[in-house]
Enzyme design. Structure first.
Site, mmCIF file in Angstrom:
data_model
loop_
_atom_site.group_PDB
_atom_site.id
_atom_site.type_symbol
_atom_site.label_atom_id
_atom_site.label_comp_id
_atom_site.label_asym_id
_atom_site.label_seq_id
_atom_site.Cartn_x
_atom_site.Cartn_y
_atom_site.Cartn_z
ATOM 1 N N ARG A 127 0.800 -1.235 0.000
ATOM 2 C CA ARG A 127 0.000 0.000 0.000
ATOM 3 C C ARG A 127 0.829 1.280 0.000
ATOM 4 O O ARG A 127 0.355 2.344 0.379
ATOM 5 C CB ARG A 127 -0.971 0.039 1.181
ATOM 6 N N LYS A 149 2.405 11.496 -12.023
ATOM 7 C CA LYS A 149 1.513 10.579 -12.765
ATOM 8 C C LYS A 149 2.302 9.342 -13.117
ATOM 9 O O LYS A 149 3.306 9.425 -13.834
ATOM 10 C CB LYS A 149 1.082 11.235 -14.078
ATOM 11 N N GLU A 191 8.855 16.937 -26.324
ATOM 12 C CA GLU A 191 8.208 17.501 -25.126
ATOM 13 C C GLU A 191 8.738 18.908 -24.838
ATOM 14 O O GLU A 191 8.008 19.764 -24.329
ATOM 15 C CB GLU A 191 8.418 16.600 -23.900
ATOM 16 N N LYS A 233 7.469 22.457 -16.047
ATOM 17 C CA LYS A 233 6.485 21.387 -15.809
ATOM 18 C C LYS A 233 6.152 21.279 -14.314
ATOM 19 O O LYS A 233 4.998 21.059 -13.939
ATOM 20 C CB LYS A 233 6.992 20.043 -16.341
ATOM 21 N N GLU A 243 -5.002 17.690 -12.147
ATOM 22 C CA GLU A 243 -5.419 17.970 -13.522
ATOM 23 C C GLU A 243 -6.877 18.395 -13.657
ATOM 24 O O GLU A 243 -7.658 17.779 -14.368
ATOM 25 C CB GLU A 243 -5.116 16.756 -14.421
ATOM 26 N N ARG A 247 -3.052 22.055 -15.775
ATOM 27 C CA ARG A 247 -2.209 20.906 -16.112
ATOM 28 C C ARG A 247 -2.638 20.229 -17.416
ATOM 29 O O ARG A 247 -1.850 19.578 -18.085
ATOM 30 C CB ARG A 247 -2.229 19.897 -14.946
ATOM 31 N N ASN A 251 -1.128 18.316 -22.076
ATOM 32 C CA ASN A 251 -1.570 17.259 -22.992
ATOM 33 C C ASN A 251 -1.599 17.712 -24.448
ATOM 34 O O ASN A 251 -2.085 16.975 -25.310
ATOM 35 C CB ASN A 251 -2.966 16.759 -22.587
ATOM 36 N N HIS A 254 -1.206 15.299 -27.314
ATOM 37 C CA HIS A 254 -1.244 13.945 -26.756
ATOM 38 C C HIS A 254 -2.525 13.167 -27.040
ATOM 39 O O HIS A 254 -2.517 11.953 -26.954
ATOM 40 C CB HIS A 254 -1.012 14.001 -25.235
ATOM 41 N N HIS A 258 -1.371 9.902 -28.436
ATOM 42 C CA HIS A 258 -1.512 8.620 -27.727
ATOM 43 C C HIS A 258 -2.247 7.593 -28.584
ATOM 44 O O HIS A 258 -1.912 6.409 -28.568
ATOM 45 C CB HIS A 258 -2.264 8.808 -26.407
ATOM 46 N N HIS A 268 7.137 7.812 -28.268
ATOM 47 C CA HIS A 268 6.188 8.770 -27.687
ATOM 48 C C HIS A 268 6.365 10.167 -28.309
ATOM 49 O O HIS A 268 5.396 10.801 -28.728
ATOM 50 C CB HIS A 268 6.406 8.813 -26.177
HETATM 51 N N1 LIG Z 1 4.372 10.155 -16.072
HETATM 52 C C1 LIG Z 1 4.332 11.167 -16.912
HETATM 53 O O1 LIG Z 1 3.900 12.281 -16.570
HETATM 54 C C2 LIG Z 1 4.842 10.971 -18.306
HETATM 55 C C3 LIG Z 1 5.082 12.065 -19.121
HETATM 56 C C4 LIG Z 1 5.619 11.844 -20.377
HETATM 57 C C5 LIG Z 1 5.892 10.558 -20.798
HETATM 58 N N2 LIG Z 1 5.631 9.516 -19.989
HETATM 59 C C6 LIG Z 1 5.923 8.144 -20.397
HETATM 60 O O2 LIG Z 1 7.324 8.029 -20.631
HETATM 61 C C7 LIG Z 1 7.556 7.022 -21.595
HETATM 62 C C8 LIG Z 1 8.497 7.549 -22.616
HETATM 63 O O3 LIG Z 1 9.706 7.937 -21.981
HETATM 64 P P1 LIG Z 1 11.120 7.563 -22.600
HETATM 65 O O4 LIG Z 1 11.148 7.975 -24.018
HETATM 66 O O5 LIG Z 1 12.178 8.049 -21.695
HETATM 67 O O6 LIG Z 1 10.991 5.972 -22.583
HETATM 68 P P2 LIG Z 1 11.932 4.745 -22.268
HETATM 69 O O7 LIG Z 1 12.033 4.551 -20.827
HETATM 70 O O8 LIG Z 1 11.430 3.627 -23.112
HETATM 71 O O9 LIG Z 1 13.369 5.185 -22.787
HETATM 72 C C9 LIG Z 1 13.613 5.250 -24.166
HETATM 73 C C10 LIG Z 1 14.771 4.334 -24.567
HETATM 74 O O10 LIG Z 1 15.981 4.934 -24.163
HETATM 75 C C11 LIG Z 1 16.715 4.041 -23.342
HETATM 76 N N3 LIG Z 1 17.452 4.871 -22.417
HETATM 77 C C12 LIG Z 1 16.968 5.704 -21.469
HETATM 78 N N4 LIG Z 1 17.958 6.371 -20.897
HETATM 79 C C13 LIG Z 1 19.099 5.959 -21.480
HETATM 80 C C14 LIG Z 1 20.462 6.292 -21.330
HETATM 81 N N5 LIG Z 1 20.856 7.241 -20.484
HETATM 82 N N6 LIG Z 1 21.365 5.633 -22.081
HETATM 83 C C15 LIG Z 1 20.971 4.698 -22.982
HETATM 84 N N7 LIG Z 1 19.711 4.361 -23.199
HETATM 85 C C16 LIG Z 1 18.779 4.986 -22.459
HETATM 86 C C17 LIG Z 1 15.705 3.094 -22.758
HETATM 87 O O11 LIG Z 1 16.283 1.874 -22.414
HETATM 88 C C18 LIG Z 1 14.732 2.946 -23.917
HETATM 89 O O12 LIG Z 1 15.227 2.012 -24.839
HETATM 90 C C19 LIG Z 1 6.191 6.647 -22.157
HETATM 91 O O13 LIG Z 1 5.781 5.436 -21.584
HETATM 92 C C20 LIG Z 1 5.291 7.778 -21.699
HETATM 93 O O14 LIG Z 1 3.955 7.401 -21.542
HETATM 94 C C21 LIG Z 1 5.121 9.691 -18.741
HETATM 95 ZN ZN LIG Z 2 4.295 13.209 -23.388
#
Ligand SMILES: NC(=O)c1ccc[n+]([C@@H]2O[C@H](COP(=O)([O-])OP(=O)(O)OC[C@H]3O[C@@H](n4cnc5c(N)ncnc54)[C@H](O)[C@@H]3O)[C@@H](O)[C@H]2O)c1
Ligand SMILES: [Zn+2]
Length: 358
Positions: A127, A149, A191, A233, A243, A247, A251, A254, A258, A268
């Protein structure tokens, strides 16, 4: 191919240039400490090494194994396809096996997939455990790690299951960027451009003048840019944690993005770049926006996709399940001008027509 720019922490290279920053943002019932450009070596001062478990993925671990030395670490398979319930189940089993208890702190070290999963598992295991993030991709530095989030995908529905719960801390170590693949740099800049579009016309103009190569080659520029976006952000998320208002502007791009993301296996950032392009066109129709060309040119300058052909009906069928839908209406983020976004309520019927005509 990855781009090597940081030999040591940027704050140490330019000691006259203060990139190292500690900030605290207070939320409704918690607060998050930010250690900007501190370096992973500082983690020991924030959390007890014996009761902390780092969660990362194979790409990050393989490129930085020595930084994980001495830390309990769980290494996941990389990629969006693993941001699912099955990974959560496996992680919970692993935490039980490692005898994690209520005093355990989880730290997600990776991109947005790792931070999203870590935050979610930290919310549900026993929890709720304390958790923090060390974001390692541009996208997770400027966006995914911030605002609390966290969650997982369900089939084609992105982030369908999750929570809003703030991390105790976020620590930046710019050295991780040395191994970030080129495509992931571009992904993250989507972004950054989004932030410019919705809230920061000055940064938008700076991005127009500069280029990805500029930021990749200059520690000071990239540190400043990441911190500017982090603060932007964080302030938005802090003002409107759950949100209800401002906030929603985050989006931008998005809703359509999405819907495209999992169906077409786009990154993404690529998906939301296409989403922003079409959101600009919808903004022309409904919000008097006149600067689509500047947005499209900027996205293309940073190697992001803009116009794409996609199966309109199929995409609309996914899109109408978006979390921003309220009964028969969708809250769509539009631009009035660069740096000023608004939320407009569009009926699903009208939206379907607009999408069919794009
Ligand atoms: N929670 C939120 O508010 C929020 C906001 C935006 C995006 N997201 C989420 O984030 C995700 C996208 O993020 P992302 O693009 O970082 O995804 P990811 O974690 O898949 O990373 C992208 C790729 O880069 C690699 N990588 C990351 N850091 C590295 C480094 N320093 N060296 C080598 N390789 C590295 C990872 O292994 C992966 O292959 C999506 O799932 C999206 O929905 C969440
Ligand atoms: Zn995003």
């Amino acid at each position: 191919m990855s781009v090597r720019i940081f030999n040591v922490q940027c704050s140490i290279i330019n000691s006259h240039f203060q990139t190292m920053k500690k900030l605290t943002y207070r939320f409704s019932n918690s607060s998050t400490d930010y250690y900007l450009a501190y370096g992973i070596s500082h983690l020991k001062k924030i959390t007890d090494q014996r009761s902390t478990i780092l969660i990362t993925d194979e790409h990050v671990y393989n490129a930085h194994a020595k930084r994980f030395k001495g830390w309990n670490t769980i290494i996941l398979k990389p990629g969006e396809e693993y941001k699912v319930q099955a990974t959560v189940d496996a992680l919970v089993d692993k935490l039980i096996e490692m005898e994690a208890d209520r005093k355990t702190t989880l730290v997600g070290v990776g991109g947005g997939v790792i931070t999203d999963i870590t935050g979610y598992v930290a919310a549900i295991y026993m929890r709720g455990l304390r958790f923090g993030f060390i974001p390692t991709s541009v996208l997770s530095l400027v966006d995914a790690s911030i605002g609390g989030k966290n969650g997982i995908d369900v089939g084609v529905y992105k982030n369908m299951v999750g929570i809003i719960r703030q991390p105790s801390f976020i620590l930046h170590d710019m050295v991780f960027l040395n191994s970030l693949p080129q495509a992931e740099w571009e992904n993250g800049f989507a972004e950054v451009i989004k932030h410019g579009c919705i809230k920061d016309a000055v940064m938008f103009a700076e991005l127009e003048k500069r280029s990805l190569v500029h930021y990749q080659g200059r520690q000071r520029s990239i540190c400043e840019l990441i911190q500017r976006n982090t603060i932007l952000k964080s302030k938005v998320a802090q003002k409107d944690e759950f949100e209800k208002g401002e906030r929603r502007l985050l989006n931008f791009g998005h809703t359509l993005g999405h819907a495209l993301e999992n169906q077409y296996e786009l990154l993404h950032g690529q998906a939301i770049a296409i989403g922003m392009t079409y959101a600009c066109h919808i903004s022309e129709q409904l919000a008097g926006f006149r600067q689509t060309e500047r947005v499209v040119n900027l996205l293309e300058k940073y190697n992001l996709p803009t116009y794409a052909s996609f199966a309109k009906q199929k995409v609309f069928d996914v899109l109408k399940m978006d979390k921003k839908r309220e009964k028969k209406e969708m809250n769509y983020v539009l631009l009035e001008k660069i740096g000023k976004a608004v939320v407009k309520t569009i009926s699903l019927k009208q939206l379907e027509k607009i999408i069919q005509e794009l």
